[in-house]
Design a protein around this motif. Structure first.
Motif, PDB file in Angstrom:
ATOM      1  N   ILE A   1       1.122  -1.328   0.218  1.00  0.00           N
ATOM      2  CA  ILE A   1      -0.187  -0.725   0.319  1.00  0.00           C
ATOM      3  C   ILE A   1       1.155   1.349   0.130  1.00  0.00           C
ATOM      4  O   ILE A   1       1.586   2.067   0.575  1.00  0.00           O
TER       5      ILE A   1
ATOM      6  N   THR B   1      -2.049   6.422  -0.443  1.00  0.00           N
ATOM      7  CA  THR B   1      -2.698   5.613  -0.160  1.00  0.00           C
ATOM      8  C   THR B   1      -3.078   5.874   1.925  1.00  0.00           C
ATOM      9  O   THR B   1      -4.171   6.512   2.068  1.00  0.00           O
ATOM     10  N   ARG B   2      -2.128   5.855   2.776  1.00  0.00           N
ATOM     11  CA  ARG B   2      -2.205   5.110   3.702  1.00  0.00           C
ATOM     12  C   ARG B   2      -2.578   6.557   4.534  1.00  0.00           C
ATOM     13  O   ARG B   2      -3.583   6.686   5.274  1.00  0.00           O
ATOM     14  N   GLN B   3      -2.298   8.119   4.098  1.00  0.00           N
ATOM     15  CA  GLN B   3      -2.305   9.408   4.096  1.00  0.00           C
ATOM     16  C   GLN B   3      -3.868   9.660   4.090  1.00  0.00           C
ATOM     17  O   GLN B   3      -4.295  10.596   4.876  1.00  0.00           O
TER      18      GLN B   3
ATOM     19  N   ASN C   1      -6.430   7.264   3.242  1.00  0.00           N
ATOM     20  CA  ASN C   1      -7.290   6.461   3.791  1.00  0.00           C
ATOM     21  C   ASN C   1      -6.797   7.024   5.303  1.00  0.00           C
ATOM     22  O   ASN C   1      -8.374   7.410   6.040  1.00  0.00           O
ATOM     23  N   ALA C   2      -5.927   8.128   6.539  1.00  0.00           N
ATOM     24  CA  ALA C   2      -6.187   8.306   7.449  1.00  0.00           C
ATOM     25  C   ALA C   2      -7.084   9.638   8.052  1.00  0.00           C
ATOM     26  O   ALA C   2      -7.851  10.029   8.146  1.00  0.00           O
TER      27      ALA C   2
ATOM     28  N   ALA D   1      -3.931   3.421  10.243  1.00  0.00           N
ATOM     29  CA  ALA D   1      -3.552   3.688   8.871  1.00  0.00           C
ATOM     30  C   ALA D   1      -2.290   4.295   8.793  1.00  0.00           C
ATOM     31  O   ALA D   1      -1.582   4.040   7.978  1.00  0.00           O
ATOM     32  N   CYS D   2      -1.913   4.683   9.245  1.00  0.00           N
ATOM     33  CA  CYS D   2      -0.564   5.576   8.993  1.00  0.00           C
ATOM     34  C   CYS D   2       1.051   5.228   9.935  1.00  0.00           C
ATOM     35  O   CYS D   2       1.694   5.576   9.978  1.00  0.00           O
TER      36      CYS D   2
ATOM     37  N   ASP E   1       3.539   3.403   8.123  1.00  0.00           N
ATOM     38  CA  ASP E   1       5.030   5.052   7.881  1.00  0.00           C
ATOM     39  C   ASP E   1       5.265   5.250   8.317  1.00  0.00           C
ATOM     40  O   ASP E   1       6.407   5.676   8.709  1.00  0.00           O
TER      41      ASP E   1
END
Length: 74
Positions: free
Chosen positions: A15, A19-21, A23-24, A67-68, A71
């Motif tokens: 991912i 995309t993670r950011q 989603n967050a 979600a993050c 990272d």
């Protein structure tokens, strides 16, 4: 005629950080909406509904943080 199944790999594509950011951010916005509804319901005197919205907001907040979490290696 023979049927052959497609080759499925067990690896999922990574991912992307963007995309993670995103989603967050989406989950954070949902949390804010529910926290505002909870505050409004408390002001109206409906503590039960307010607590339900606060619990939903907490779940969205935790999900946004998770979600993050991936990272952390960046």
């Amino acid at each position: 005629m023979t049927y052959t199944e497609p080759c499925l790999t067990s690896e999922t594509p990574p991912i992307m950080p963007q995309t993670r950011q995103i989603n967050a951010a989406v989950l954070s916005e949902k949390a804010v909406k529910h926290y505002r509804n909870a505050a409004r319901l408390h002001e109206m005197g409906d503590a039960e509904q307010a607590m339900m919205h606060a619990n939903i907001a907490r779940r969205h907040t935790v999900a946004a943080l998770m979600a993050c979490d991936a990272d952390s290696d960046l």
